[in-house]
Scaffold this motif. Structure first.
Motif, PDB file in Angstrom:
ATOM      1  N   PRO A  47      46.723 -56.340  13.719  1.00  0.00           N
ATOM      2  CA  PRO A  47      45.688 -55.453  13.206  1.00  0.00           C
ATOM      3  C   PRO A  47      45.765 -54.081  13.208  1.00  0.00           C
ATOM      4  CG  PRO A  47      44.866 -56.486  15.340  1.00  0.00           C
ATOM      5  CD  PRO A  47      46.507 -56.820  15.069  1.00  0.00           C
ATOM      6  N   MET A  48      44.862 -53.320  12.361  1.00  0.00           N
ATOM      7  CA  MET A  48      44.369 -52.353  12.582  1.00  0.00           C
ATOM      8  C   MET A  48      43.146 -52.357  13.228  1.00  0.00           C
ATOM      9  SD  MET A  48      42.870 -49.294  10.059  1.00  0.00           S
ATOM     10  CE  MET A  48      44.280 -48.321   9.551  1.00  0.00           C
ATOM     11  N   VAL A  49      42.834 -51.750  14.398  1.00  0.00           N
ATOM     12  CA  VAL A  49      41.696 -51.866  15.185  1.00  0.00           C
ATOM     13  C   VAL A  49      40.964 -50.637  14.876  1.00  0.00           C
ATOM     14  CG1 VAL A  49      40.742 -52.267  17.601  1.00  0.00           C
ATOM     15  CG2 VAL A  49      42.956 -52.958  17.112  1.00  0.00           C
ATOM     16  N   VAL A  50      39.566 -50.953  14.714  1.00  0.00           N
ATOM     17  CA  VAL A  50      38.850 -49.955  14.448  1.00  0.00           C
ATOM     18  C   VAL A  50      37.636 -49.835  15.586  1.00  0.00           C
ATOM     19  CG1 VAL A  50      36.896 -49.262  12.803  1.00  0.00           C
ATOM     20  CG2 VAL A  50      38.907 -50.127  12.060  1.00  0.00           C
ATOM     21  N   GLU A  51      37.428 -48.449  15.899  1.00  0.00           N
ATOM     22  CA  GLU A  51      36.622 -48.366  16.968  1.00  0.00           C
ATOM     23  C   GLU A  51      35.210 -47.758  16.318  1.00  0.00           C
ATOM     24  OE1 GLU A  51      35.304 -45.992  21.228  1.00  0.00           O
ATOM     25  OE2 GLU A  51      37.455 -46.382  20.739  1.00  0.00           O
ATOM     26  N   LEU A  52      33.954 -48.230  16.449  1.00  0.00           N
ATOM     27  CA  LEU A  52      32.952 -47.943  15.622  1.00  0.00           C
ATOM     28  C   LEU A  52      31.581 -47.757  16.402  1.00  0.00           C
ATOM     29  CD1 LEU A  52      31.539 -50.935  13.498  1.00  0.00           C
ATOM     30  CD2 LEU A  52      33.728 -51.080  14.460  1.00  0.00           C
ATOM     31  N   LEU A  53      30.785 -46.972  15.927  1.00  0.00           N
ATOM     32  CA  LEU A  53      29.397 -47.104  16.598  1.00  0.00           C
ATOM     33  C   LEU A  53      28.564 -48.565  16.586  1.00  0.00           C
ATOM     34  CD1 LEU A  53      28.114 -43.711  15.384  1.00  0.00           C
ATOM     35  CD2 LEU A  53      29.104 -44.115  17.442  1.00  0.00           C
ATOM     36  N   PRO A  54      28.103 -48.846  17.570  1.00  0.00           N
ATOM     37  CA  PRO A  54      27.335 -50.154  17.500  1.00  0.00           C
ATOM     38  C   PRO A  54      26.327 -50.053  16.219  1.00  0.00           C
ATOM     39  CG  PRO A  54      27.279 -49.397  19.531  1.00  0.00           C
ATOM     40  CD  PRO A  54      27.773 -48.307  18.911  1.00  0.00           C
ATOM     41  N   GLN A  55      25.698 -49.243  15.885  1.00  0.00           N
ATOM     42  CA  GLN A  55      24.717 -49.244  14.713  1.00  0.00           C
ATOM     43  C   GLN A  55      25.478 -49.366  13.331  1.00  0.00           C
ATOM     44  OE1 GLN A  55      25.258 -46.878  17.135  1.00  0.00           O
ATOM     45  NE2 GLN A  55      23.197 -46.477  17.800  1.00  0.00           N
ATOM     46  N   ALA A  56      26.815 -49.398  13.242  1.00  0.00           N
ATOM     47  CA  ALA A  56      27.970 -49.153  12.285  1.00  0.00           C
ATOM     48  C   ALA A  56      28.221 -50.324  11.796  1.00  0.00           C
ATOM     49  CB  ALA A  56      28.645 -47.755  12.110  1.00  0.00           C
ATOM     50  N   LEU A  57      28.132 -51.261  12.810  1.00  0.00           N
ATOM     51  CA  LEU A  57      28.815 -52.566  12.568  1.00  0.00           C
ATOM     52  C   LEU A  57      29.074 -53.140  11.230  1.00  0.00           C
ATOM     53  CD1 LEU A  57      30.695 -54.807  13.652  1.00  0.00           C
ATOM     54  CD2 LEU A  57      28.639 -55.948  14.360  1.00  0.00           C
ATOM     55  N   GLU A  58      27.975 -53.535  10.730  1.00  0.00           N
ATOM     56  CA  GLU A  58      27.722 -54.081   9.260  1.00  0.00           C
ATOM     57  C   GLU A  58      28.103 -53.223   8.082  1.00  0.00           C
ATOM     58  OE1 GLU A  58      27.652 -57.569   7.055  1.00  0.00           O
ATOM     59  OE2 GLU A  58      27.488 -57.484   9.270  1.00  0.00           O
ATOM     60  N   ILE A  59      27.893 -51.928   8.553  1.00  0.00           N
ATOM     61  CA  ILE A  59      27.962 -51.129   7.354  1.00  0.00           C
ATOM     62  C   ILE A  59      29.402 -50.987   7.124  1.00  0.00           C
ATOM     63  CG2 ILE A  59      27.941 -48.491   6.529  1.00  0.00           C
ATOM     64  CD1 ILE A  59      25.115 -48.694   7.893  1.00  0.00           C
ATOM     65  N   VAL A  60      30.143 -50.626   8.271  1.00  0.00           N
ATOM     66  CA  VAL A  60      31.725 -50.434   8.375  1.00  0.00           C
ATOM     67  C   VAL A  60      32.490 -51.594   7.856  1.00  0.00           C
ATOM     68  CG1 VAL A  60      33.497 -50.081  10.023  1.00  0.00           C
ATOM     69  CG2 VAL A  60      31.689 -48.717   9.951  1.00  0.00           C
ATOM     70  N   LYS A  61      31.902 -52.903   8.253  1.00  0.00           N
ATOM     71  CA  LYS A  61      32.626 -54.247   7.850  1.00  0.00           C
ATOM     72  C   LYS A  61      32.342 -54.204   6.482  1.00  0.00           C
ATOM     73  CE  LYS A  61      32.063 -59.066   8.438  1.00  0.00           C
ATOM     74  NZ  LYS A  61      31.546 -60.146   8.975  1.00  0.00           N
ATOM     75  N   GLN A  62      31.376 -53.928   5.890  1.00  0.00           N
ATOM     76  CA  GLN A  62      31.325 -54.141   4.428  1.00  0.00           C
ATOM     77  C   GLN A  62      31.872 -53.002   3.751  1.00  0.00           C
ATOM     78  OE1 GLN A  62      27.542 -54.779   2.712  1.00  0.00           O
ATOM     79  NE2 GLN A  62      26.770 -56.052   4.477  1.00  0.00           N
ATOM     80  N   ALA A  63      32.128 -51.948   4.407  1.00  0.00           N
ATOM     81  CA  ALA A  63      32.957 -50.817   3.448  1.00  0.00           C
ATOM     82  C   ALA A  63      34.370 -51.166   3.396  1.00  0.00           C
ATOM     83  CB  ALA A  63      32.660 -49.637   4.016  1.00  0.00           C
ATOM     84  N   ILE A  64      34.853 -51.780   4.592  1.00  0.00           N
ATOM     85  CA  ILE A  64      36.220 -51.893   4.672  1.00  0.00           C
ATOM     86  C   ILE A  64      36.659 -53.327   3.798  1.00  0.00           C
ATOM     87  CG2 ILE A  64      38.160 -52.806   6.157  1.00  0.00           C
ATOM     88  CD1 ILE A  64      37.323 -51.178   8.263  1.00  0.00           C
ATOM     89  N   THR A  65      35.887 -54.154   4.030  1.00  0.00           N
ATOM     90  CA  THR A  65      36.225 -55.450   3.088  1.00  0.00           C
ATOM     91  C   THR A  65      35.923 -55.238   1.694  1.00  0.00           C
ATOM     92  OG1 THR A  65      33.836 -56.546   3.383  1.00  0.00           O
ATOM     93  CG2 THR A  65      35.640 -57.148   5.144  1.00  0.00           C
TER      94      THR A  65
END
Length: 235
Positions: free
Chosen positions: A131-149
Motif C-alpha cells: 500500500p501507499m501509507v499515509v500519515e495524517l493528523l488524528p483530527q483529519a481521519l475522516e476528511i482525508v479518507k473521504q478525499a482519497i476514496t
C-alpha cells in the motif's frame, strides 16, 4: 545459503568514506550495514551518523557510533534505506515500518540517497500488494479518507490499528497511519502531489524520484541500479 541482504550491506559499506555524515533507515539490511561499519574501527570513529529508525538508533548507540539527532542535521553526504519495492525509475514504496515521514526527511537532506536490499525489491512497476501509507493528523481521519476514496474510487483505505494495545496505531510523530491499497497505481507524479497536498496529510510512503541509486544482491551478485529515466533528485 547466501544472505543477499548481507551482500548488499557489504557493497554499501564500500561506498562510505572517512569523515562523512551519513543517514541510515531501518530494517535488516541496514542493521547489517551498521555491523559492517562497526567492524572497521577507524572508519567508524570518523563518521557522524543519524537515523530515521528507533531500532537502528539503538543499535548505533550500542556499537558506539557518534550519533546526532535528525533535528540537528542540515545535510547528509549519503542516506541508505531499504524499501518494500522499487520500479525501473527507482520510485519506491516504503510502507512496512510506518516511519516514512522521517525517512523522507533524511533522504531529502542527502547528497545521495541509495536504496538497499535483495533482488526481490527491484520490479518493472510498483507492486500493488504494497500500500501507499499515509500519515495524517488524528483530527483529519475522516476528511482525508473521504478525499482519497473520492479521488481514487478503486482503492481500499484501511486505518492501522495497534496489536499491542486497544485502539489506533500511533506513529512516532503522534499521528495516525492508514494503508491505501490500489488496484492499479495511477500516474505516480500526480499521486505524489495530490495526496501530500491534502489538508491533514503529514506525508506518504511513495518516494517519487528521490533515490539516485539502488544496490541489490542476488544470484548474479551485486548490482548497482540507476533510474531508467534521468530526473532531478531531491529537487
Amino acid at each position: 545459503m547466501t544472505d543477499y541482504k548481507l551482500e548488499a550491506a557489504k557493497a554499501a559499506a564500500l561506498m562510505i568514506s572517512a569523515g562523512q555524515t551519513i543517514g541510515l533507515g531501518g530494517g535488516k539490511t541496514i542493521a547489517y550495514l551498521v555491523e559492517q561499519l562497526a567492524a572497521q574501527p577507524a572508519l567508524q570513529a570518523s563518521l557522524t551518523v543519524t537515523s530515521s529508525s528507533f531500532d537502528t538508533t539503538a543499535l548505533l548507540h550500542e556499537k558506539g557510533f557518534k550519533l546526532v539527532a535528525p533535528a540537528f542535521v542540515g545535510r547528509l553526504d549519503i542516506y541508505f534505506d531499504g524499501c518494500d519495492v522499487f520500479d525501473a525509475n527507482l520510485n519506491a514504496l516504503k510502507s512496512g515500518g510506518g516511519i516514512h515521514v522521517m525517512e523522507k526527511l533524511l533522504a531529502s537532506a542527502a547528497d545521495k540517497f541509495v536504496l538497499l536490499g535483495d533482488e526481490s525489491k527491484a520490479q518493472p512497476k510498483l507492486d500493488t500488494k504494497y500500500p501507499m501509507v499515509v500519515e495524517l493528523l488524528p483530527q483529519a481521519l475522516e476528511i482525508v479518507k473521504q478525499a482519497i476514496t473520492a479521488r481514487y474510487p478503486q482503492t481500499r483505505f484501511v486505518q492501522r490499528m495497534s496489536t499491542g494495545k486497544i485502539g489506533a496505531l500511533i506513529s512516532d510523530n503522534g499521528n495516525l497511519l492508514a494503508d491505501v491499497y490500489f488496484e492499479a497505481f495511477p500516474d505516480l507524479e500526480q499521486l505524489d502531489i495530490q495526496v501530500k497536498m491534502l489538508p491533514g496529510v503529514v506525508g506518504h510512503s511513495l518516494f517519487f524520484q528521490m533515490a539516485q541509486q539502488a544496490v541489490i544482491a542476488g544470484e548474479e551478485g551485486v548490482k548497482y541500479i540507476y533510474p531508467a529515466v534521468n530526473h532531478q533528485v531531491n529537487g
